[in-house]
Design a protein around this motif. Structure first.
Motif, PDB file in Angstrom:
ATOM      1  N   TYR A 190      -2.556   8.034   5.546  1.00  0.00           N
ATOM      2  CA  TYR A 190      -1.364   7.893   4.973  1.00  0.00           C
ATOM      3  C   TYR A 190      -1.080   6.549   4.778  1.00  0.00           C
ATOM      4  N   GLN A 191      -0.997   6.029   3.418  1.00  0.00           N
ATOM      5  CA  GLN A 191      -0.650   4.600   3.147  1.00  0.00           C
ATOM      6  C   GLN A 191       0.526   4.587   2.297  1.00  0.00           C
ATOM      7  N   PRO A 192       1.673   4.371   2.862  1.00  0.00           N
ATOM      8  CA  PRO A 192       3.160   4.283   1.960  1.00  0.00           C
ATOM      9  C   PRO A 192       3.266   3.111   1.323  1.00  0.00           C
ATOM     10  N   MET A 193       4.158   3.106   0.576  1.00  0.00           N
ATOM     11  CA  MET A 193       4.146   1.916  -0.446  1.00  0.00           C
ATOM     12  C   MET A 193       5.611   1.258   0.133  1.00  0.00           C
ATOM     13  N   ILE A 194       5.614   0.046   0.216  1.00  0.00           N
ATOM     14  CA  ILE A 194       6.974  -0.675   0.838  1.00  0.00           C
ATOM     15  C   ILE A 194       7.330  -1.574  -0.324  1.00  0.00           C
ATOM     16  N   GLU A 195       8.575  -2.105  -0.250  1.00  0.00           N
ATOM     17  CA  GLU A 195       9.225  -3.145  -1.483  1.00  0.00           C
ATOM     18  C   GLU A 195       9.957  -4.167  -0.556  1.00  0.00           C
ATOM     19  N   VAL A 196      10.187  -5.089  -1.116  1.00  0.00           N
ATOM     20  CA  VAL A 196      10.847  -6.313  -0.621  1.00  0.00           C
ATOM     21  C   VAL A 196      12.193  -6.570  -1.293  1.00  0.00           C
ATOM     22  N   SER A 216       4.279  -4.364   9.867  1.00  0.00           N
ATOM     23  CA  SER A 216       4.092  -5.549  10.881  1.00  0.00           C
ATOM     24  C   SER A 216       3.325  -6.487   9.957  1.00  0.00           C
ATOM     25  N   LEU A 217       2.610  -6.228   9.095  1.00  0.00           N
ATOM     26  CA  LEU A 217       1.804  -7.419   8.097  1.00  0.00           C
ATOM     27  C   LEU A 217       2.615  -8.131   7.402  1.00  0.00           C
ATOM     28  N   TYR A 218       3.796  -7.460   7.082  1.00  0.00           N
ATOM     29  CA  TYR A 218       4.755  -8.390   6.140  1.00  0.00           C
ATOM     30  C   TYR A 218       5.714  -8.945   7.192  1.00  0.00           C
ATOM     31  N   VAL A 249       2.771 -10.628   4.070  1.00  0.00           N
ATOM     32  CA  VAL A 249       1.877 -10.061   3.421  1.00  0.00           C
ATOM     33  C   VAL A 249       2.225  -8.611   2.930  1.00  0.00           C
ATOM     34  N   LEU A 250       2.039  -8.347   1.497  1.00  0.00           N
ATOM     35  CA  LEU A 250       2.367  -6.940   1.155  1.00  0.00           C
ATOM     36  C   LEU A 250       1.022  -6.476   0.920  1.00  0.00           C
ATOM     37  N   THR A 251       0.968  -4.963   1.125  1.00  0.00           N
ATOM     38  CA  THR A 251      -0.215  -4.275   0.938  1.00  0.00           C
ATOM     39  C   THR A 251      -0.460  -3.870  -0.469  1.00  0.00           C
ATOM     40  N   HIS A 252       0.450  -3.625  -1.095  1.00  0.00           N
ATOM     41  CA  HIS A 252       0.207  -3.117  -2.332  1.00  0.00           C
ATOM     42  C   HIS A 252       0.690  -4.366  -3.496  1.00  0.00           C
ATOM     43  N   GLY A 253       0.107  -4.361  -4.768  1.00  0.00           N
ATOM     44  CA  GLY A 253       0.690  -5.396  -5.825  1.00  0.00           C
ATOM     45  C   GLY A 253      -0.382  -6.740  -5.758  1.00  0.00           C
ATOM     46  N   PHE A 254      -0.447  -7.244  -7.079  1.00  0.00           N
ATOM     47  CA  PHE A 254      -1.268  -8.501  -7.322  1.00  0.00           C
ATOM     48  C   PHE A 254      -0.462  -9.604  -7.898  1.00  0.00           C
ATOM     49  N   VAL A 255      -1.013 -10.497  -7.988  1.00  0.00           N
ATOM     50  CA  VAL A 255      -0.538 -11.823  -8.884  1.00  0.00           C
ATOM     51  C   VAL A 255      -0.186 -11.390 -10.066  1.00  0.00           C
TER      52      VAL A 255
END
Length: 348
Positions: free
Chosen positions: A258-264, A303-305, A310-316
């Protein structure tokens, strides 16, 4: 009159020539910028479709990647030492991973981290968990993993109707146009496919917005209207995964990733978007009851963020925190899976 007709004819010819030249130019540009390729029906039923053997794909719309699929039409850059598959990786576009480099996705990294076990990735765009479950028996029959099957999902708050359809084998299959006029158009003028998709996405965006405004987007996912019935359906759905694997490949362990999406938010704080704590706990509990290993990436992603920003979804070239897994997300998932599998191997 004749002169007017001749002028109109010449104008139409110039317009037609200009249109054709534009399509040819855009198709050539599309081949570098956003060439999705052609997918064909998968006769084995392991997935609804595959890409053409050794299909070239280019992507600069979300991340940057130029890839070639393998001889079976799947994204596997890692060359196996032997034919036997130890770990079968299933999932949707996140596992298909055409938005990152061929050596940056979960499948390739698992082969790096677990060099004594060979992972084969059959992730395909559109193959959400309902599709994977409906195709699971055929996938096990075709690829015969010896140790593990891993099924990726981006949600654990599932749709009751979709689960029921998957259980009954009536969930809608993804169509492929591998013959006829549509096939030729995709092959010769790939920009047509891109334009069609952009138009379809634009129309869908408008429809979804109107549905939200009208209050028609009330979610059935959490089962709030009939929590008991929802749990019963979820239990049957997860049990289907367990029994299919045990009947087809006795001794093979099942892992759901399960890989959820998070936002800031505006203050720089992480916000969990799709799932409530209760939904994750319920899903994990039922997996445990059915002997399925549940790998929940929620804490790892947070934890990564919090520790490395670091965010695990999204690109430049897209919105950060949205869209598909980026290379950091793939790396985190692969490490968590490798750690889980090593622990299971040590227990034996």
């Amino acid at each position: 009159m004749k002169r007017k007709i001749r002028n109109i004819r010449n104008a139409l010819l110039k317009l037609t020539a200009a249109g054709i030249l534009s399509l040819l130019f855009l198709s050539a540009f599309n081949y570098i910028y956003n060439f999705t390729g052609i997918h064909i029906v998968n006769p084995s039923g392991a997935t609804d479709y595959t890409w053409l053997p050794n299909q070239y794909k280019a992507n600069m719309t979300e991340g940057f990647a130029w890839l070639h699929m393998d001889a079976n039409g799947f994204n596997n850059a890692y060359v196996p030492a032997e034919d036997e598959i130890d770990i079968l990786l299933m999932g949707g576009s996140h596992m298909e991973a055409v938005v990152v480099g061929g050596k940056e996705n979960v499948g390739y990294l698992l082969n790096q981290y677990l060099d004594d076990l060979y992972t084969y990735n059959i992730g395909m765009s559109g193959h959400v968990i309902y599709v994977c479950v409906q195709n699971l028996e055929a996938a096990l029959e075709k690829y015969s993993p010896s140790d593990y099957v891993v099924i990726e999902t981006g949600t654990v708050q599932l749709d009751a109707d979709a689960m029921t359809e998957a259980l009954e084998g009536t969930y809608s299959e993804i169509p492929s146009y591998d013959s006829g006029l549509l096939y030729l158009i995709q092959k010769r003028l790939p920009v047509i496919k891109t334009l069609y998709k952009q138009m379809d996405d634009w129309i869908s965006l408008g429809l979804n917005a109107r549905a939200d405004d009208a209050g028609q987007n009330e979610s059935k996912l959490s089962g709030e209207a009939d929590d008991g019935q929802y749990r019963q359906t979820l239990e049957a759905f997860i049990q289907k995964i367990s029994t299919t694997v045990s009947e087809r490949r006795g001794g093979v362990k099942t892992i759901i990733l399960y890989q959820p999406m998070i936002e800031v938010d505006a203050d720089g704080n992480c916000v969990m978007l799709p799932e409530e704590q209760r939904a994750r706990e319920q899903f994990a509990e039922i997996c445990d009851e059915q002997g399925i290993i549940f790998v929940d990436m929620t804490d790892d992603f947070l934890s990564l963020y919090e520790e490395k920003h670091v965010l695990t979804h999204g690109f430049v070239n897209t919105k950060l925190g949205a869209g598909h897994l980026n290379k950091y997300g793939h790396e985190a998932c692969a490490k968590a899976l490798a750690e889980t599998i090593r622990s299971l191997e040590e227990e034996e």
